[in-house]
Write an enzyme that holds these catalytic residues in place. Structure first.
Site, PDB file in Angstrom:
ATOM      1  N   ASP A 128       0.891  -1.166   0.000  1.00 13.96           N
ATOM      2  CA  ASP A 128       0.000   0.000   0.000  1.00 13.96           C
ATOM      3  C   ASP A 128       0.922   1.206   0.000  1.00 13.96           C
ATOM      4  OD1 ASP A 128      -1.521   2.195   0.681  1.00 13.96           O
ATOM      5  OD2 ASP A 128      -2.561   1.230   2.353  1.00 13.96           O
ATOM      6  N   TYR A 138       1.402   0.457  14.976  1.00 13.15           N
ATOM      7  CA  TYR A 138       0.429   0.266  13.904  1.00 13.15           C
ATOM      8  C   TYR A 138       0.822   1.005  12.636  1.00 13.15           C
ATOM      9  CZ  TYR A 138      -3.630   0.083  11.062  1.00 13.15           C
ATOM     10  OH  TYR A 138      -4.458  -0.146  10.007  1.00 13.15           O
ATOM     11  N   LYS A 179      -2.990  -2.675   8.047  1.00 13.65           N
ATOM     12  CA  LYS A 179      -3.098  -4.131   7.975  1.00 13.65           C
ATOM     13  C   LYS A 179      -2.192  -4.629   6.870  1.00 13.65           C
ATOM     14  CE  LYS A 179      -5.461  -5.925  11.084  1.00 13.65           C
ATOM     15  NZ  LYS A 179      -4.855  -6.905  11.968  1.00 13.65           N
TER      16      LYS A 179
HETATM   17  C1  F6R Z   1      -7.373  -0.317   7.710  1.00  9.90           C
HETATM   18  C2  F6R Z   1      -7.132   1.025   7.171  1.00  9.90           C
HETATM   19  C3  F6R Z   1      -8.124   2.083   7.446  1.00  9.90           C
HETATM   20  C4  F6R Z   1      -7.526   3.145   8.381  1.00  9.90           C
HETATM   21  C5  F6R Z   1      -8.561   4.210   8.736  1.00  9.90           C
HETATM   22  C6  F6R Z   1      -7.973   5.324   9.604  1.00  9.90           C
HETATM   23  O1  F6R Z   1      -6.385  -1.196   7.324  1.00  9.90           O
HETATM   24  O2  F6R Z   1      -6.139   1.257   6.529  1.00  9.90           O
HETATM   25  O3  F6R Z   1      -9.306   1.559   7.958  1.00  9.90           O
HETATM   26  O4  F6R Z   1      -7.051   2.534   9.533  1.00  9.90           O
HETATM   27  O5  F6R Z   1      -9.074   4.814   7.574  1.00  9.90           O
HETATM   28  O6  F6R Z   1      -6.872   5.860   8.964  1.00  9.90           O
HETATM   29  P1  F6R Z   1      -6.045   7.091   9.561  1.00  9.90           P
HETATM   30  O7  F6R Z   1      -5.657   6.716  10.968  1.00  9.90           O
HETATM   31  O8  F6R Z   1      -4.872   7.218   8.657  1.00  9.90           O
HETATM   32  O9  F6R Z   1      -6.945   8.284   9.513  1.00  9.90           O
HETATM   33 MG    MG Z   2      -4.046   2.199   3.120  1.00  9.64          MG
HETATM   34 MG    MG Z   3      -4.808  -2.156   2.041  1.00  8.04          MG
END
Ligand code: F6R
Ligand code: MG
Ligand code: MG
Length: 366
Positions: A11, A228, A231
């Site tokens: 990603d 973190y 994923k």
């Molecule tokens: C799950 C994922 C999304 C982000 C969510 C919050 O793998 O990538 O669900 O965790 O959109 O993202 P932030 O913390 O970057 O605002």
């Molecule tokens: Mg992403």
């Molecule tokens: Mg992804």
């Protein structure tokens, strides 16, 4: 001739949010791998996506964990990151955990699954790409494909499959590996891989004919980065037919969606929804988690394909069930088991919260 199939994904930026890959990133990746084919480093290559992840599907003769091949993927992901930065896409370069490439991709962020094989006269291979979930999400379908006669008729009625398969399982917590054989180790296998957050099937081998049948990516970004990062959205490849599960037996486990960890903020359980590539755009609560399957016939290392396998109408009902399960789980909001257990939360305010509440706790009266 031995051929290595490498599926490497990352990603490197989402369009919009974490839902898809921008077309310009796809073009950049395709141009780069085409150049590597023209230069002779690769025999063939195909670039595809699931959600916000770009996957490079490559064939070559350099073996697994090869510096040149991993280095190429690293370069491609640097280029797609540059596009993401230029367009202001979300989380540009998210999975690239290091500034420098050092030999291979281990611990650097991108996920990879690789297998080296002697091509059979006809070599059908299915590549699976998943978004908003973790590598252990493949444990359930792999057990169904290679060890469950209620899924795979060949285990009972094809003499070439009757001896069963050997599973290589990693313990991600203890960093150790074990090989278990089905049918005799079936219950032990289930005890381990039924806990997919910790135990992950990395490879499956034949027994009567000891060839590799399946390989998954097993990197865990959150462990690699120590915090973190996102994923680790795994990939898998499965060889099919002639002593291995048939294409239809490999796809059958996806006809009823299983529940996986991931989804919003990597911290929720939800159904793994099988879709066509064009529908792999997880938008509802950043999900539900998606899986796509690209079918190829290998011919002298050339990737003939892909066919978009889970686009088939026979998975429409699985999609419907997945949406119903998603509704059901979403109703629970921040309650377990929709929200992951405290140990498995990828983001958490717990330490901060406990600190903030520290002087408000009183001894429990019993
Ligand atoms: C799950 C994922 C999304 C982000 C969510 C919050 O793998 O990538 O669900 O965790 O959109 O993202 P932030 O913390 O970057 O605002
Ligand atoms: Mg992403
Ligand atoms: Mg992804």
């Amino acid at each position: 001739m031995e051929i290595t199939l490498s599926v490497i994904k990352a990603d490197t930026g989402g369009f919009v949010g974490h839902t898809e890959v921008h077309p310009e990133m796809m073009t950049t990746a395709r141009d780069a791998v085409d150049e590597a084919v023209a230069e002779g480093l690769l025999i063939d290559a195909h670039v595809n996506r699931v959600g916000d992840d770009v996957a490079l599907i490559m064939t070559h003769t350099r073996g697994e964990s090869d510096t040149e091949i991993h280095g190429l993927a690293w370069e491609v992901f640097q280029s797609t990151t540059a596009v993401a930065k230029r367009l202001g896409l979300y989380g540009a370069g998210q999975d690239l955990l290091s500034d420098a490439f050092s030999g291979n991709l281990r611990g650097l962020g991108p996920g990879y699954a690789e297998m080296t094989l002697e091509e059979r006269p006809s070599e059908p291979v299915l590549v699976f790409l998943a978004d908003k979930t973790e590598p252990g999400a493949f444990n359930y379908p792999l057990v169904r494909m290679f060890a469950d006669p209620f899924n795979t008729a060949g285990l009972v009625i094809d003499p070439a499959m009757h001896d069963g398969y050997e599973f290589e399982v990693l313990d991600l917590h203890q960093e150790q590996a074990i090989r278990l054989r089905t049918p005799e180790d079936y219950y032990a296998l289930l005890m381990l891989v039924g806990a997919p957050h910790r135990f992950v099937i990395r490879k499956v081998f034949g027994r009567k004919n000891p060839i590799v049948g399946a390989a998954t990516s097993t990197q865990r970004l959150s462990l690699a980065a120590g915090r973190y990062i996102g994923k680790d959205d795994p990939v898998m490849m499965v060889r099919c037919q002639s002593g291995l599960p048939a294409v239809g037996e490999v796809l059958e486990p996806f006809s009823y969606p299983h529940i996986v960890s991931g989804w919003m903020r990597g911290s929720h359980f939800g159904p793994l929804m099988p879709t066509a590539v064009e529908d792999a755009t997880p938008a509802r609560f950043d999900g539900p988690p998606r899986i796509v399957s690209l079918g190829f016939q290998l011919k002298d290392g050339k990737l003939i394909g892909p066919r978009d396998m889970l686009a088939d109408k026979s998975f429409d009902r699985a999609r419907q069930i997945a949406l119903e399960l998603a509704d059901h789980l979403r109703h629970m909001g921040p309650f377990e088991p929709h929200r992951a257990g405290l140990d498995e939360l990828e983001y958490t305010t717990m330490p901060e919260l406990m600190k903030r509440l520290s002087d408000r706790w009183r001894p429990m009266e019993v």
